[in-house]
Design a protein around this motif. Sequence first.
Motif, PDB file in Angstrom:
ATOM      1  N   GLU A  53      -3.797  -6.693   2.529  1.00  0.00           N
ATOM      2  CA  GLU A  53      -4.612  -6.399   3.527  1.00  0.00           C
ATOM      3  C   GLU A  53      -3.620  -5.426   4.724  1.00  0.00           C
ATOM      4  O   GLU A  53      -1.974  -5.078   5.076  1.00  0.00           O
ATOM      5  CB  GLU A  53      -4.269  -7.488   4.604  1.00  0.00           C
ATOM      6  CG  GLU A  53      -4.863  -9.181   3.722  1.00  0.00           C
ATOM      7  CD  GLU A  53      -5.634 -10.267   4.437  1.00  0.00           C
ATOM      8  OE1 GLU A  53      -5.075  -9.759   5.697  1.00  0.00           O
ATOM      9  OE2 GLU A  53      -5.819 -10.890   3.800  1.00  0.00           O
ATOM     10  N   LEU A 113       1.026  -1.273   0.156  1.00  0.00           N
ATOM     11  CA  LEU A 113      -0.105  -0.189   0.026  1.00  0.00           C
ATOM     12  C   LEU A 113       1.039   1.271   0.141  1.00  0.00           C
ATOM     13  O   LEU A 113       0.708   2.476  -0.993  1.00  0.00           O
ATOM     14  CB  LEU A 113      -0.847   0.104   1.111  1.00  0.00           C
ATOM     15  CG  LEU A 113      -1.723   1.224   1.071  1.00  0.00           C
ATOM     16  CD1 LEU A 113      -2.731   2.037   0.734  1.00  0.00           C
ATOM     17  CD2 LEU A 113      -1.992   1.430   2.564  1.00  0.00           C
ATOM     18  N   TYR A 164      -8.049  -1.274  -3.566  1.00  0.00           N
ATOM     19  CA  TYR A 164      -8.258  -1.078  -2.004  1.00  0.00           C
ATOM     20  C   TYR A 164      -9.753  -0.475  -2.193  1.00  0.00           C
ATOM     21  O   TYR A 164      -9.929   0.168  -2.736  1.00  0.00           O
ATOM     22  CB  TYR A 164      -7.579  -0.570  -1.850  1.00  0.00           C
ATOM     23  CG  TYR A 164      -5.803  -0.595  -1.424  1.00  0.00           C
ATOM     24  CD1 TYR A 164      -5.317  -1.699  -0.708  1.00  0.00           C
ATOM     25  CD2 TYR A 164      -4.705  -0.261  -2.697  1.00  0.00           C
ATOM     26  CE1 TYR A 164      -3.847  -2.163  -0.765  1.00  0.00           C
ATOM     27  CE2 TYR A 164      -3.277  -1.120  -2.440  1.00  0.00           C
ATOM     28  CZ  TYR A 164      -3.294  -1.600  -1.879  1.00  0.00           C
ATOM     29  OH  TYR A 164      -1.947  -1.575  -1.924  1.00  0.00           O
ATOM     30  N   SER A 182      -8.519  -2.130   4.830  1.00  0.00           N
ATOM     31  CA  SER A 182      -9.279  -1.625   3.910  1.00  0.00           C
ATOM     32  C   SER A 182      -8.164  -3.222   3.079  1.00  0.00           C
ATOM     33  O   SER A 182      -7.212  -4.009   3.739  1.00  0.00           O
ATOM     34  CB  SER A 182      -8.607  -1.257   3.285  1.00  0.00           C
ATOM     35  OG  SER A 182      -6.886  -1.131   3.103  1.00  0.00           O
ATOM     36  N   THR A 183      -8.655  -4.385   1.636  1.00  0.00           N
ATOM     37  CA  THR A 183      -7.835  -5.104   1.158  1.00  0.00           C
ATOM     38  C   THR A 183      -7.491  -5.410  -0.194  1.00  0.00           C
ATOM     39  O   THR A 183      -9.026  -4.365  -0.873  1.00  0.00           O
ATOM     40  CB  THR A 183      -8.457  -6.307   1.369  1.00  0.00           C
ATOM     41  OG1 THR A 183      -8.850  -6.537   1.982  1.00  0.00           O
ATOM     42  CG2 THR A 183      -7.948  -7.200   0.622  1.00  0.00           C
ATOM     43  N   GLY A 184      -6.753  -4.785  -0.590  1.00  0.00           N
ATOM     44  CA  GLY A 184      -6.480  -4.604  -2.191  1.00  0.00           C
ATOM     45  C   GLY A 184      -5.997  -5.599  -3.049  1.00  0.00           C
ATOM     46  O   GLY A 184      -5.004  -6.676  -2.306  1.00  0.00           O
TER      47      GLY A 184
END
Length: 492
Positions: free
Chosen positions: A194, A134, A153, A181-183
């Motif tokens: 994550e 991220l 995300y 968040s999850t990307g």
Amino acid sequence: MERRSTVKSSSLIAAVSALLLAAWVQPATCDEIRTSTMGNCSIALEDRDNQINPYDYGRNPAYLGADFDRSWIRFLFSIDEQKGDLKRPFDPHLLNNTFVEFEGRKRLSDRQAASGSFRYDRLWQREQWRSLELDQYNDPFYLTDLTTGDITYWGPVMSADYSLRLSSKAAIGAGFDYEISTGLKDYYTRPQIEHNYARGNIGLLLQPRSEWFFGLLVRPMRIQNRTTFDGTNENKDLTIRRYYGEGIYDIRSFSSYSLTEVMKGVEIGVQNIVTTDRVKVGTIFSYGYAQNSVQGKTSPPEEIGYWQDKTLDFNFIARYTLENTPLVLGVSGRSMNRDGWAERPRYEDVVLFDNPMQLRSLGAGASYTIQPTGLTIAADYVLNSYDIEASDYGANDFRAQEFVQNVGRLGVEYAAYNVYSIRGGVEVTDYVADRWLKLPVNTDRYRFTAGGSYAWGLWQVDAQIVYGRDTQNDTDERRRDLGGIVWFTHLE
């Protein structure tokens, strides 16, 4: 209707750009939406949400109950897009951030108050070159593959504050910020990324005299980022590079793998605020400590990287209102020392990366309201002096810069009948600072804003648009930003 203008920051996009010391242009991403639209003028511009008090200047939750008069609830929507090649190597070519949010403030009794917000974010990193995190610039350890792809995300962001007045001279408060968040990357190696962030906000406030506030803040923090590889549609092994600074890396080939970094830290702050009818002065001294442990998937887990960061930060602001004149003068200043270093635990006697920096800042501002026309003009000037070093011993790469940054701001507002207002502003930064010294030098930033508000009954609608541009004299590269935000507020 009394104007209200509180909007929370976009934490996901802030995480991506947190190490750019002068944040990239964004639409209204703070509680001071009026000042944001007026070119970010904030030193001398008086505003409902830009006061020199313990909540607006330091977010001490103990003062929340005194920071507003009426309860309110708000819905808002924001979209912002940045695009261009004038960036650091691992920044995405295009970054799109969109979110919807609900927030509000409520007085629970004559001694208690609460505020809260819930937002759902989508952060879209397009044409992301090799990066598999991220934020690739939160420490010297990072992952890459050899491809360029898009990473999207999704996730919620929540925050809350609560205050309790114990007596006429003491109050306590507590709050929290939380996001998850999850990307997913859409191209080989298709990792799942994550992100989990949690921060507490504990405040104590004493008022020895009617004009003097003394505050204490404690903010524990934890961030966890995990990158997981579980195979791809290409039916081939996954191959990544695991970097320890820029000069040392190993190549990993596998069918599944994960890497986890956990940062824990705390910030302790002390506030002193003195306010009279004509003079207001506020100071904040804070100490921050954080350590980041990077672990690979083994049994038992193997610590492959360690990063430590310490910060000493002093801020002050003062305003003076001339007698019988709608002219406000202000000054501000900051002195910050920050020191980060990294090591590979396997070689704990050897420093891998050293990153000290210093910031000295002095600013001045003025605002003037022309009555009865309702025209307000504000201007700020800030002089920042930076001394930054980024010593990568593994790569034998030693970067250092000492430079002066000039920031100029100008804002104008026309307000009529306490019903509507029209605002505009410009902000110019002549040398954007980057802690890692990876942004091209002599990058200039221009930010143009426009917006307004309209009130009827217990409702108010506000809107803002922003256009930003980064330029660099030595190249033809540019980076542009276009965004906007609109929200609806209802007073109870």
